[in-house]
Enzyme design. Structure first.
Site, PDB file in Angstrom:
ATOM      1  CG  PHE A   1      -2.992   7.376   9.357  1.00  0.00           C
ATOM      2  CD1 PHE A   1      -4.354   7.358   9.587  1.00  0.00           C
ATOM      3  CD2 PHE A   1      -2.446   6.378   8.555  1.00  0.00           C
ATOM      4  CE1 PHE A   1      -5.178   6.383   9.026  1.00  0.00           C
ATOM      5  CE2 PHE A   1      -3.256   5.411   7.989  1.00  0.00           C
ATOM      6  CZ  PHE A   1      -4.623   5.417   8.228  1.00  0.00           C
TER       7      PHE A   1
ATOM      8  CE1 TYR B   1     -20.755  27.344  46.579  1.00  0.00           C
ATOM      9  CE2 TYR B   1     -21.647  26.644  44.465  1.00  0.00           C
ATOM     10  CZ  TYR B   1     -21.678  26.621  45.850  1.00  0.00           C
ATOM     11  OH  TYR B   1     -22.639  25.874  46.487  1.00  0.00           O
TER      12      TYR B   1
ATOM     13  CE1 TYR C   1      -3.267   2.954   0.398  1.00  0.00           C
ATOM     14  CE2 TYR C   1      -1.898   3.584   2.267  1.00  0.00           C
ATOM     15  CZ  TYR C   1      -2.885   3.875   1.343  1.00  0.00           C
ATOM     16  OH  TYR C   1      -3.484   5.116   1.360  1.00  0.00           O
TER      17      TYR C   1
END
Length: 500
Positions: A329, A280, A56
């Site tokens: 990849f 907070y 390939y």
């Protein structure tokens, strides 16, 4: 050479990457790297001479054209065609700092000797890096699987004398720069175009760049929060280690300890408080900032692995005498990590904007909008609007890219990571965070002046003194755009040890 970093199999740390960038080090291939690259190329050449078996991307087409066999006399043309045809990037240009990191990381990945490239190809990439010949690359075009194909094609075009580069301060044709430097275009051999284009270096470079900034701004978020706490006349008890040891998340413990250190010997924090609790956004600084720190640590591990990996396809294993087509990849690890990092940075901005809101609200003896004669003066009313707008955009940008996938290459590449979109979004979130924190610092430094003559800690007083040299106290209305920009520049110029 003292100011040279040698590419080798030694692990590349993010701190080392920062050092290479900040100290403007040159790159060079170590003897080990050259040998690894050369042995792999020789192995591939011998393999191709002995066998006509389809492999390939080496003697076949690409993607869904993987079953189309290519004759030996066309293998070089095949690789050149690949680079040209895949250069389909568009959109904004990738920042130069990130292009340099892309070059470095591509060199690193090719140096392990599993990619089949020529030594001269990698050395030309080194030449580009060392001479600031920076390929023009675009932010849009990568799906984050099959590698960052389009961006890496643009990175690779100048090797062939194609495309454009920035050199000597100008954008110009790569061919012209190669002629000026006396460099001949590289004639790609079998597999080389695929080795250059397959890979995660676009995502990795963005992620590394953002991480280095995130590590710095995580620290600065604590410093600025401590100044805000002082301006708001907040309490020290929420940072007591006893609370955090019974819920021992690492980032939470580190943040609480740092806040105590930042506030050590402060007269403001030591004075008697009328109020029993803080909101907070002040009281939960260890829990919120700490969770973002833990996220940064996780993402740092992912990227440390990635920038020391081989991410092209197929991979060549000389000792096992095999060439394997797989999927290194695929950007999924990076896509998830970048989305997570974006969320963590957006949250640092979200809580910062809330502290800014509290500071301008006319509470705890502070004047409305932190200015004398409110009404005649609007003071810090509108910077909070700006911070709110940016924080809201960050919430929109923090929507994960990694949960999306669009089929490509005629169904052959049927699941992609969208990590490149996660990467560019993450950088935007980081840049937004810089501005939100800069606005909080403007407000916090103004608020603390209303606590005088009391002093905060020695470190924070020193920090504020340096800041006041860039951004003076606001006594009456003026154009605050310049103060915001100068505050961003001040934070960008602030140097910290990344091991902090």
């Amino acid at each position: 050479m003292e100011n040279t970093h040698y590419i080798s199999s030694e692990l590349l740390q993010l701190e080392t990457l920062q050092e290479i960038i900040s100290e403007h080090k040159s790159l060079a291939l170590s003897d080990e790297a050259k040998l690894n690259i050369q042995k792999c190329r020789e192995y591939l050449d011998k393999k191709m001479d002995k066998s006509d078996e389809p492999i390939y991307g080496i003697n076949t087409g690409f993607g869904s054209l993987c079953n189309v066999k290519i004759s030996k006399e066309n293998l070089s043309q095949l690789q050149e065609n690949l680079v040209k045809s895949h250069a389909c990037g568009t959109g904004d240009e990738v920042p130069h700092e990130i292009v340099k990191i892309m070059l470095l990381l591509k060199i690193q990945s090719l140096s392990y000797g599993h990619s089949g490239v020529q030594v001269q190809t990698v050395e030309r990439l080194v030449d580009f890096y060392n001479n600031d010949v920076l390929p023009v690359i675009y932010t849009q075009g990568s799906l984050g699987a099959s590698g960052d194909l389009a961006p890496l094609a643009h990175l690779s075009l100048p090797l062939l004398g194609e495309g454009e580069v920035y050199y000597d301060g100008f954008r110009q044709p790569a061919k012209k720069v190669l002629e000026k430097m006396g460099w001949q275009p590289i004639v790609l051999q079998s597999k080389e175009g695929l080795a250059l284009l397959n890979g995660t270096q676009f995502m990795s470079a963005y992620g590394s760049y953002v991480l280095l900034k995130a590590m710095k701004y995580s620290y600065l978020a604590d410093v600025i929060a401590a100044i805000s706490l002082e301006g708001f006349d907040g309490r020290i008890e929420p940072f007591n280690e006893l609370i955090h040891f019974v819920r021992p998340h690492k980032g939470q413990i580190v943040t609480a300890q740092r806040m105590k250190e930042l506030l050590a010997d402060s007269q403001i924090i030591a004075q008697t408080k009328v109020h029993v609790q803080d909101p907070y956004s002040f009281r939960c600084i260890p829990q919120v900032h700490g969770a973002s720190k833990d996220t940064i640590d996780y993402v740092k591990k992912v990227f440390k692995t990635e920038i020391n990996s081989v991410t092209d396809n197929p991979n060549i294993f000389i000792d096992s005498d095999v060439i394997i087509s797989g999927g290194n990849f695929h950007g999924q690890p990076l896509a998830l990590a970048l989305d997570f990092l974006g969320i963590a940075l957006a949250e640092l901005g979200s809580i910062s904007e809330r502290r800014t809101y509290q500071l301008i609200s006319g509470l705890r003896g502070l004047p409305a909008f932190l200015v004398d004669n409110p009404g005649l003066n609007s003071g810090f009313m509108i910077p909070q609007y700006t911070a709110a707008s940016i924080a809201s955009q960050n919430k929109q940008l923090a929507t994960p890219a990694s949960v999306d996938s669009i089929v490509s290459s005629n169904g052959q590449e049927d699941h992609v990571s969208m990590g490149a979109n996660a990467a560019t979004k993450c950088l935007k979130i980081m840049e937004n965070l810089e501005r939100i924190l800069a606005i909080e610092l403007m407000n916090a430094s103004q608020a603390i002046e209303y606590r005088r003559p009391l002093q905060t800690s020695e470190f924070l007083e020193s920090f504020l003194k340096s800041y006041r040299e860039e951004v003076p106290l606001v006594k009456e209305d003026r154009i605050l755009h310049y103060d915001i920009e100068n505050s961003v520049a001040f934070l960008n110029s602030f140097m910290i040890d990344l091991d902090e």
